[in-house]
Design a protein around this motif. Sequence first.
Motif, mmCIF file in Angstrom:
data_model
loop_
_atom_site.group_PDB
_atom_site.id
_atom_site.type_symbol
_atom_site.label_atom_id
_atom_site.label_comp_id
_atom_site.label_asym_id
_atom_site.label_seq_id
_atom_site.Cartn_x
_atom_site.Cartn_y
_atom_site.Cartn_z
ATOM 1 N N ASP A 117 0.874 -1.216 -0.069
ATOM 2 C CA ASP A 117 -0.053 -0.047 -0.052
ATOM 3 C C ASP A 117 0.960 1.279 0.130
ATOM 4 O OD1 ASP A 117 -1.869 1.795 0.320
ATOM 5 O OD2 ASP A 117 -2.718 1.027 2.051
ATOM 6 N N ALA A 118 1.362 1.460 -1.184
ATOM 7 C CA ALA A 118 2.346 2.439 -1.204
ATOM 8 C C ALA A 118 2.616 3.104 -2.596
ATOM 9 C CB ALA A 118 3.836 2.174 -1.115
ATOM 10 N N LEU A 295 7.925 9.408 -1.336
ATOM 11 C CA LEU A 295 7.352 7.868 -1.342
ATOM 12 C C LEU A 295 6.444 8.046 -0.047
ATOM 13 C CD1 LEU A 295 7.514 4.940 -1.958
ATOM 14 C CD2 LEU A 295 9.346 4.833 -0.045
ATOM 15 N N VAL A 296 5.177 7.416 -0.274
ATOM 16 C CA VAL A 296 4.216 7.497 0.532
ATOM 17 C C VAL A 296 3.871 5.875 0.782
ATOM 18 C CG1 VAL A 296 2.056 8.149 1.175
ATOM 19 C CG2 VAL A 296 3.434 9.792 -0.015
ATOM 20 N N PHE A 297 3.678 5.494 2.126
ATOM 21 C CA PHE A 297 3.329 3.984 2.330
ATOM 22 C C PHE A 297 2.571 3.908 3.740
ATOM 23 C CE2 PHE A 297 7.716 4.736 3.482
ATOM 24 C CZ PHE A 297 7.913 4.610 4.807
ATOM 25 N N ARG A 298 1.945 3.008 3.775
ATOM 26 C CA ARG A 298 1.207 2.733 5.247
ATOM 27 C C ARG A 298 2.085 2.493 6.080
ATOM 28 N NH1 ARG A 298 -2.743 -1.762 4.226
ATOM 29 N NH2 ARG A 298 -1.184 -2.966 5.189
ATOM 30 N N GLN A 299 1.936 2.790 7.252
ATOM 31 C CA GLN A 299 2.813 2.785 8.411
ATOM 32 C C GLN A 299 3.228 1.308 8.826
ATOM 33 O OE1 GLN A 299 1.855 6.407 10.719
ATOM 34 N NE2 GLN A 299 3.669 7.216 9.971
ATOM 35 N N ASP A 300 2.237 0.364 8.553
ATOM 36 C CA ASP A 300 2.678 -0.873 8.943
ATOM 37 C C ASP A 300 3.889 -1.556 7.967
ATOM 38 O OD1 ASP A 300 0.861 -1.256 7.199
ATOM 39 O OD2 ASP A 300 -0.050 -3.050 7.861
ATOM 40 N N THR A 301 4.147 -0.854 6.919
ATOM 41 C CA THR A 301 4.946 -1.523 5.860
ATOM 42 C C THR A 301 6.517 -1.583 6.548
ATOM 43 O OG1 THR A 301 3.566 -0.504 4.286
ATOM 44 C CG2 THR A 301 5.770 -1.070 3.586
#
Length: 378
Positions: A117-118, A295-301
């Motif tokens: 999810d990024a 770069l943007v990604f969900r924080q559980d990545t």
Amino acid sequence: MIDGVDIIPPPTRASVHARPRLLGGVGRDLTNSIRWRFRPSRLSVLSVRPRCTMTPPREGTTAGFDLVDVDPDAIRPVNKVQASEEHRRALDACLVASTSGAEIPKVSKRTFPPPLDAFILDNMVSASECEALIKCAEGAGYSFWNAAASTNKFRNSDTVEIHSAAVADELWRRCAHLVVPTVVIDEGHPMWEPGLGGTWEACGVNDHLLFNRYESGGHFSPHTDGASIVDMNRRSLYSMLVYLNRCPVGGGTAMFVPPEGTGMGKFIVDESLGVYRWPDEWKAAVAPVEPGTALVFRQDTSHEGTPVGEGHLKIIIRTDVMYERTNPVFTDDVGKQAFDLHRRAQRAEGESDHMTAMRLYRHCRRLCPEYADFVGMA
């Protein structure tokens, strides 16, 4: 496949929904003996509990790789010195305001394929703005990310944190239409935890801007980011890395889909570099260091700042996309006091002050039993 990005097929035996166990919606500066979460370094080291099954690995290994426990001396809490008001004002002027009528490059989006999810945002910052931001951070003065750390096996970079609502607001104006607008967190969501359920709407970019400078060999071993939490109803759910220069050799941000049973405190050791790594087989994609992109990604990545090549340099800003709960909870004075007690209790627990933690937890439950039940407090 997205242009300019290495997409790596995920391992066939890996989880496609790695699910870290988070604490009850209170924040990345909250620690305990199980999970390390350090606000200044924006680091959260968590155990991973995937949502699919595979053959259990033999003791000391994960999917055939010999793993070692992280050296506690490599990861210690640190209070970063904040840059001065003078440098904040200088940073405020680094981005051209969209509201000024000046021509601003149009931001575009490249999305990574599932299970990540990024996504990458192109043209977030112009070349001249990158130069101005780099100059401002240099003037504010970098320092090693944690002077108390006795080893750089886990992280080797210099940092400086500058608060700038002006820069955060401008970044938001440029990307608001491209971020994940709404996140509904229920028990089936990978980020679900007691106290976090509900519908969350994107509302801005965090004005805490952590500049990171990685020189030759600089790296940040695999980890997940802790959340920036303002209160029960405003917090981050996605991390944002803004790249300010080009690093042609190394330095990319690798994102992982680790196998079941992988602990975030376990690594292989790259003998050639003497740093903690994860196997290449676990990588799902690597985002390159290209100036002006984010770069943007969900924080559980799970992700890694890969080692910078010899003779090269990487400079980034680490911040967050912030979200607000659409139906706020515990907004009265009692609810706010309960939240504060909970936060203080978890800090005390993380500092091994268990008596103080127990006293604060009990005080919180007595003050507001409904809050304690909502966040899953024992």
